[in-house]
Design a protein around this motif. Structure first.
Motif, PDB file in Angstrom:
ATOM      1  N   GLN A 151       0.814  -1.231   0.000  1.00  0.00           N
ATOM      2  CA  GLN A 151       0.000   0.000   0.000  1.00  0.00           C
ATOM      3  C   GLN A 151       0.840   1.269   0.000  1.00  0.00           C
ATOM      4  O   GLN A 151       0.379   2.324  -0.460  1.00  0.00           O
ATOM      5  N   ALA A 152       2.074   1.182   0.502  1.00  0.00           N
ATOM      6  CA  ALA A 152       2.912   2.382   0.560  1.00  0.00           C
ATOM      7  C   ALA A 152       3.274   2.906  -0.823  1.00  0.00           C
ATOM      8  O   ALA A 152       3.745   4.049  -0.946  1.00  0.00           O
ATOM      9  N   TYR A 153       3.060   2.119  -1.866  1.00  0.00           N
ATOM     10  CA  TYR A 153       3.368   2.549  -3.228  1.00  0.00           C
ATOM     11  C   TYR A 153       2.181   3.236  -3.904  1.00  0.00           C
ATOM     12  O   TYR A 153       2.309   3.775  -5.002  1.00  0.00           O
ATOM     13  N   LEU A 154       1.025   3.204  -3.259  1.00  0.00           N
ATOM     14  CA  LEU A 154      -0.161   3.796  -3.878  1.00  0.00           C
ATOM     15  C   LEU A 154      -0.158   5.330  -3.907  1.00  0.00           C
ATOM     16  O   LEU A 154      -0.616   5.913  -4.896  1.00  0.00           O
ATOM     17  N   PRO A 155       0.314   6.031  -2.867  1.00  0.00           N
ATOM     18  CA  PRO A 155       0.287   7.511  -2.944  1.00  0.00           C
ATOM     19  C   PRO A 155       1.014   8.082  -4.146  1.00  0.00           C
ATOM     20  O   PRO A 155       0.544   9.054  -4.748  1.00  0.00           O
ATOM     21  N   ALA A 156       2.135   7.491  -4.535  1.00  0.00           N
ATOM     22  CA  ALA A 156       2.863   7.990  -5.702  1.00  0.00           C
ATOM     23  C   ALA A 156       2.027   7.823  -6.969  1.00  0.00           C
ATOM     24  O   ALA A 156       1.974   8.727  -7.817  1.00  0.00           O
ATOM     25  N   ALA A 157       1.371   6.668  -7.103  1.00  0.00           N
ATOM     26  CA  ALA A 157       0.525   6.442  -8.278  1.00  0.00           C
ATOM     27  C   ALA A 157      -0.649   7.404  -8.294  1.00  0.00           C
ATOM     28  O   ALA A 157      -1.017   7.948  -9.350  1.00  0.00           O
ATOM     29  N   ALA A 168       4.473   4.585   7.451  1.00  0.00           N
ATOM     30  CA  ALA A 168       5.115   4.744   6.148  1.00  0.00           C
ATOM     31  C   ALA A 168       4.121   5.235   5.104  1.00  0.00           C
ATOM     32  O   ALA A 168       4.452   6.082   4.260  1.00  0.00           O
ATOM     33  N   ILE A 169       2.901   4.720   5.149  1.00  0.00           N
ATOM     34  CA  ILE A 169       1.867   5.150   4.201  1.00  0.00           C
ATOM     35  C   ILE A 169       1.506   6.607   4.451  1.00  0.00           C
ATOM     36  O   ILE A 169       1.386   7.405   3.496  1.00  0.00           O
ATOM     37  N   GLU A 170       1.352   6.980   5.710  1.00  0.00           N
ATOM     38  CA  GLU A 170       1.035   8.377   6.036  1.00  0.00           C
ATOM     39  C   GLU A 170       2.154   9.305   5.574  1.00  0.00           C
ATOM     40  O   GLU A 170       1.885  10.413   5.070  1.00  0.00           O
ATOM     41  N   ALA A 171       3.404   8.851   5.711  1.00  0.00           N
ATOM     42  CA  ALA A 171       4.533   9.664   5.253  1.00  0.00           C
ATOM     43  C   ALA A 171       4.509   9.835   3.737  1.00  0.00           C
ATOM     44  O   ALA A 171       4.793  10.926   3.216  1.00  0.00           O
ATOM     45  N   GLU A 172       4.175   8.775   3.016  1.00  0.00           N
ATOM     46  CA  GLU A 172       4.096   8.859   1.557  1.00  0.00           C
ATOM     47  C   GLU A 172       2.944   9.761   1.105  1.00  0.00           C
ATOM     48  O   GLU A 172       3.072  10.511   0.130  1.00  0.00           O
ATOM     49  N   ILE A 173       1.837   9.690   1.810  1.00  0.00           N
ATOM     50  CA  ILE A 173       0.706  10.575   1.494  1.00  0.00           C
ATOM     51  C   ILE A 173       1.122  12.028   1.645  1.00  0.00           C
ATOM     52  O   ILE A 173       0.829  12.875   0.781  1.00  0.00           O
ATOM     53  N   VAL A 210      -8.261  -2.220  -5.438  1.00  0.00           N
ATOM     54  CA  VAL A 210      -6.855  -2.295  -5.820  1.00  0.00           C
ATOM     55  C   VAL A 210      -6.070  -2.954  -4.692  1.00  0.00           C
ATOM     56  O   VAL A 210      -6.279  -2.656  -3.514  1.00  0.00           O
ATOM     57  N   LEU A 211      -5.177  -3.889  -5.048  1.00  0.00           N
ATOM     58  CA  LEU A 211      -4.346  -4.577  -4.071  1.00  0.00           C
ATOM     59  C   LEU A 211      -2.979  -4.838  -4.725  1.00  0.00           C
ATOM     60  O   LEU A 211      -2.786  -5.845  -5.405  1.00  0.00           O
ATOM     61  N   PRO A 212      -2.011  -3.933  -4.505  1.00  0.00           N
ATOM     62  CA  PRO A 212      -0.719  -4.021  -5.207  1.00  0.00           C
ATOM     63  C   PRO A 212       0.314  -4.882  -4.477  1.00  0.00           C
ATOM     64  O   PRO A 212       1.449  -4.465  -4.246  1.00  0.00           O
ATOM     65  N   SER A 213      -0.027  -6.100  -4.136  1.00  0.00           N
ATOM     66  CA  SER A 213       0.784  -6.930  -3.238  1.00  0.00           C
ATOM     67  C   SER A 213       2.085  -7.405  -3.859  1.00  0.00           C
ATOM     68  O   SER A 213       2.194  -7.631  -5.068  1.00  0.00           O
ATOM     69  N   PHE A 214       3.070  -7.615  -2.963  1.00  0.00           N
ATOM     70  CA  PHE A 214       4.342  -8.230  -3.339  1.00  0.00           C
ATOM     71  C   PHE A 214       4.382  -9.707  -2.968  1.00  0.00           C
ATOM     72  O   PHE A 214       5.146 -10.471  -3.554  1.00  0.00           O
TER      73      PHE A 214
END
Length: 418
Positions: A235-241, A265-270, A301-305
């Motif tokens: 999920q941390a990659y979603l804010p950039a997208a 980490a997600i809040e920081a990316e947002i 959306v679920l961008p899993s690794f």
């Protein structure tokens, strides 16, 4: 038929599929006793999970006196079985994971065995092949009932050798794989010797609980992501997208449901990408709230690794909502271009394009994807069919044993489990 379900931690908000599976078996006349090694440390939000917690017996949490008493009693009344269980714990510890941890598994197995004998349990089923499966194997070695387990991945395959997965396969009456990919992983550690006891039985849903919204997907500009906030979910990659799409697409927003270690980490990316007005973090929500949010969304959306096969993908497709996800583990067995978009994990450009496709798709295209997705779930992931399969497997395992375990116990299944 009376069986026990054993898990490491329960109930867990992200593991409602286990509760549904037990309920489906009970609807078919199976008596299911619930056991867990420990309680979940977070607050439950779904009423059904809260009710299930009250029905669960905890082996480790708050039970040190019970563990000590059961071990003392077993050592006095059944020293040979006690010694066999201790030796099994030693063998598992030699695979890896440490002596202290496996000593705890041994004590838990002794206590569990006492509970199973008291209730006349004929078979134990475990979800995930890790801690709880070790406890079931040790109990089996001491003369307990047959056991089986469902393997999901991904984490359990990363530590399979040190967790003694080959020993657990050897002692099991059967093992369930939730996907063909998962079966391949079990074969990797069990080899040809155990291939006949590995069964693919895909996780299921009761479609009557997932009624598509009359509001078409194309009427919504909301994307939703549901799951534990953790590195493997991505999920941390979603804010950039979201930030990149903002410049070219009509207004939309993203709702994240769930919580976990990646929240900071997600809040920081947002904040870094300046998309706080487009992304909402809601934390954990009840099953009903999750269903309602997905039903009113444009897509999930679920961008899993790393994954096994996420139940939330089944839920979104059952609600006739397309999904955007990744080519991980068993996901390609469920998702293709007819019901969504599937991209390589970590490919930011591909993820952005997939989300753009969904945001630009017309109502007819989204509706067709939704219908195709629900049809896939109905065809391969029916909960009643899963329960029927499991009930048959349990019955066969119990018949092979001749019924429930008695106070004296009975030998372990097959010399390979010794």
């Amino acid at each position: 038929m009376k069986i026990a379900y054993l898990v490491n931690t329960a109930p867990v908000t992200s593991s409602t599929f286990i509760r549904r599976e037990m309920a489906a078996l009970e609807a078919q006349g199976v008596t299911v006793r619930r056991f867990a090694l420990r309680r979940w440390h977070q607050t439950l939000v779904d009423p059904l999970d809260i009710a299930d917690q009250a029905r669960t017996r905890y082996i480790l949490s708050g039970n040190l006196r019970g563990l000590a008493f059961a071990s003392f009693r077993q050592a006095i009344t059944g020293p040979a079985a006690f010694a066999r269980g201790a030796w099994r714990a030693v063998r598992l510890a030699r695979s890896g994971g440490g002596a202290v941890r496996h000593a705890a598994y041994f004590l838990e197995a002794v206590y569990l065995l006492r509970c199973l004998r008291r209730e006349g349990i004929a078979h134990i089923h475990v979800h995930f092949s890790s801690n709880a499966a070790a406890v079931a194997l040790i109990a089996r070695t001491m003369g307990g009932p047959s056991y089986s387990f469902t393997a999901h991945g991904p984490d359990e395959f990363l530590t399979a050798t040190e967790d003694g997965l080959p020993q657990k396969l050897a002692g099991a009456a059967f093992a369930v794989a939730i996907s063909d990919f998962c079966r391949g992983q079990l074969l990797r550690f069990g080899g040809a010797l155990y291939r006949d006891r590995i069964v693919v039985a895909r996780c299921g849903l009761d479609l009557s609980e997932f009624v598509p919204s009359p509001r078409p997907a194309g009427a919504s500009r909301t994307l939703v992501c549901v799951g534990r906030l953790c590195p493997q979910k991505g999920q941390a990659y979603l804010p950039a997208a979201v930030a990149r799409l903002r410049a070219t697409e009509a207004p939309f927003r993203l709702v994240l449901i769930g919580d976990g270690e990646s929240r900071p980490a997600i809040e920081a990316e947002i904040a870094r990408h300046g998309v706080g007005d487009l992304i909402e973090l809601r934390g954990w929500r009840s099953n009903a709230e999750v269903r309602a949010t997905i039903a009113e969304a444009r897509a999930l959306v679920l961008p899993s690794f790393a994954e096994g096969l996420p139940i939330v993908l089944l839920e979104a497709l059952a609600l006739e909502r397309p999904v955007v996800t990744t080519t991980v583990a068993g996901i390609p067995e469920l998702v293709d271009e007819t019901c969504g978009r599937i991209v390589p994990p970590g490919d930011g450009a591909a993820l952005e394009q997939a989300l753009r496709d969904i945001l630009r798709a017309d109502a007819a295209t989204l509706a067709a994807m939704g219908r195709a997705g629900r049809a896939r779930v109905a065809r391969h992931h029916d909960l009643a069919a899963l329960a029927t399969t499991l009930r048959g497997l349990f019955a066969t395992a119990i018949a092979r044993e001749g019924g429930a375990v008695g106070e004296a116990g009975r030998p372990a299944l097959g010399q390979e489990a010794a």
